[in-house]
Structures are given as structure tokens and as C-alpha cells.
Design an enzyme around this catalytic site. Structure first.
Site, PDB file in Angstrom:
ATOM      1  CG  ASP A  14      -1.426  -3.105   2.254  1.00 47.07           C
ATOM      2  OD1 ASP A  14      -0.309  -3.418   2.561  1.00 47.07           O
ATOM      3  OD2 ASP A  14      -1.729  -1.705   2.253  1.00 47.07           O
ATOM      4  CG  ASP A  16       2.458   0.277   5.401  1.00 44.88           C
ATOM      5  OD1 ASP A  16       2.465  -0.246   6.713  1.00 44.88           O
ATOM      6  OD2 ASP A  16       3.119  -0.280   4.752  1.00 44.88           O
ATOM      7  CB  SER A 136       6.362  -2.986   5.582  1.00 40.37           C
ATOM      8  OG  SER A 136       7.231  -2.426   6.528  1.00 40.37           O
ATOM      9  CG  ASN A 138      10.420  -2.161   9.266  1.00 44.36           C
ATOM     10  OD1 ASN A 138      11.707  -2.746   9.647  1.00 44.36           O
ATOM     11  ND2 ASN A 138      10.473  -1.017   8.332  1.00 44.36           N
ATOM     12  CG  ASP A 194      -3.628   1.893   1.420  1.00 39.60           C
ATOM     13  OD1 ASP A 194      -2.747   0.939   1.163  1.00 39.60           O
ATOM     14  OD2 ASP A 194      -2.993   3.011   1.777  1.00 39.60           O
TER      15      ASP A 194
END
Length: 243
Positions: A14, A16, A136, A138, A194
Site C-alpha cells: 500500500d 499511504d 489513490s 494520484n 496500514d
């Protein structure tokens, strides 16, 4: 190897909160977006800890909007992905959040977690396959600006989800797609997450799941309940096990 079972030959990260602290700016953007919406209606503000973890973190943008509003008994029209950021729709509110997020990204200063960079480098040298899996849209901008792109072989993100019609986390689709792109079976891949939704997605897909807890407290137990095989506060802990 690198704190993982011997049968693992690929790592699905992941973004973020695992590779970069973009969870912090995502949280800021969500908090500002929802509070603007809620204050205009005289409603209780968004809780950047409990509400973010329970309803938003790790999910596709529209799902985060929908799930949080549902928790407050609010229903909005779905709208379309092209809705302007001031539209009173699920997509419009999500696009408003993205505008704020991009503003924060443009302000600069985002750096990856040093131990995560080291882990990626060590995984590369060890011959482990590597992909980033994020909800995301982005993701490409973030991994490029932080210098991580060269350490990752595949990317499955919010753009991929929309283009290929994948279900977002907690469904396992994105992790399964990344494993397919790397040419490995789920049983031979580890997911690093997370978010509770991300851990649940990894468990549902049959992966070995590493929960990354940078919050502490109840979140640690939440990651375990969601299906994490092991929980660490930083990827450096796995490197220590391998030393």
C-alpha cells in the site's frame, strides 16, 4: 527473508502510510472537505482519527465519501466522475477532496519513510517482485515525486480501478490484479497495509498480510482482527528480524 515466510516471492505495498506519509495529507484533505460540508449543515465535525480509520482510510474516494455520509445518516446522489468539486453529489465531494489533496502535494516536502525505501532496495536485491497497490488516483505522481517509481515493477491504483472495473478495498481485487501483473499466485505474495480495509482485502485474497501500525492503541488490535498475520510499527522491524 526480510521478515517474511520463505514461500513469499512478491511484495504488494500500500502507498499511504506504508511507503509514504501521504496518509497525513489525505487525512487533512478529507477533514477539510467533510468539515466544510458538515458545518454548512450544522452537523458534528469529522473525527480525523476514528472517522478516518473506520470509514475512509484505504478505500476508493467515492466509497470513502459514501461510507462516511452513511455513518451520519446522510444520503447524496451518486453523480458522475466528472462532477465539479462544488457539486452536492458523492463524486462532487470526492473531487473536492482531490482538489485539496493536490494543493497539499504541490506545497512539496513529501518524503518516503526511510526504512520503507531501505526495505524496497533490499527486496529488489533479494529478487522479490514488487508492486504498489493503492486506492489513490494520484499514486503515479506520488511515487514519481518521491523517487520510488524505480523500485516498483507494477502499479495498481485508483486509475486502474476505474479503467478495469475493479472493486476497491476491502475487496481483494486490487491485490489480486497486482499479483497477476507480477506473475505470482496470492499464496506466494505478501501484502503490506496500514488500513483496516486493506488488511481485510489482503486476508480475503489469501495473501500473507503485514499490518503496519503507525498509530498505536486500538489500531493494532484492529489490524489483527481484520486479518494481519503480523503487525509492525515500521518496516524497519522486519529488517531487524532479517539481520
Amino acid at each position: 527473508m526480510l521478515g517474511l515466510p520463505d514461500h513469499v516471492s512478491a511484495c504488494l505495498f500500500d502507498l499511504d502510510g506504508v511507503l509514504t506519509p501521504t496518509a497525513v495529507i489525505h487525512n487533512k484533505a478529507w477533514t477539510a472537505t467533510f468539515n466544510e460540508f458538515l458545518r454548512a449543515r450544522g452537523l458534528r465535525e469529522f473525527d480525523p482519527v476514528r472517522d478516518y480509520n473506520d470509514y475512509v482510510d484505504g478505500k476508493p474516494r467515492e466509497a470513502g465519501v459514501r461510507d462516511f455520509l452513511t455513518s451520519r445518516g446522510i444520503s447524496l446522489p451518486e453523480g458522475t466522475p466528472g462532477d465539479p468539486p462544488d457539486a452536492h453529489t458523492v463524486n462532487g465531494l470526492g473531487n473536492r477532496k482531490n482538489v485539496l489533496l493536490l494543493e497539499l502535494l504541490r506545497q512539496g516536502g513529501l518524503e518516503p519513510y526511510p526504512s520503507s525505501v531501505t526495505y524496497l532496495e533490499r527486496a529488489q536485491r533479494a529478487g522479490l517482485r514488487r508492486a504498489v497497490v493503492s486506492s489513490s488516483a494520484n499514486t503515479l505522481q506520488v511515487i514519481t515525486s518521491t523517487g520510488l517509481a524505480g523500485l516498483l515493477e507494477a502499479r495498481v491504483d485508483g486509475v486502474t480501478i476505474r479503467e478495469r472495473g475493479l472493486k476497491g478495498k476491502p475487496a481483494p481485487d486490487t491485490f489480486l490484479e497486482a499479483a497477476r501483473e507480477l506473475g505470482v499466485e496470492p499464496v506466494h505474495a505478501a501484502v503490506f497495509e496500514d488500513a483496516l480495509a486493506g488488511v481485510a482485502a489482503g486476508r480475503a485474497g489469501g495473501f500473507f498480510v503485514v499490518g503496519v501500525d503507525r498509530i498505536g492503541g486500538e489500531h493494532t488490535e484492529g489490524l489483527r482482527r481484520s486479518g494481519a498475520d503480523v503487525v509492525v510499527s515500521d518496516l524497519g522491524e522486519l529488517l531487524e528480524e532479517d539481520s
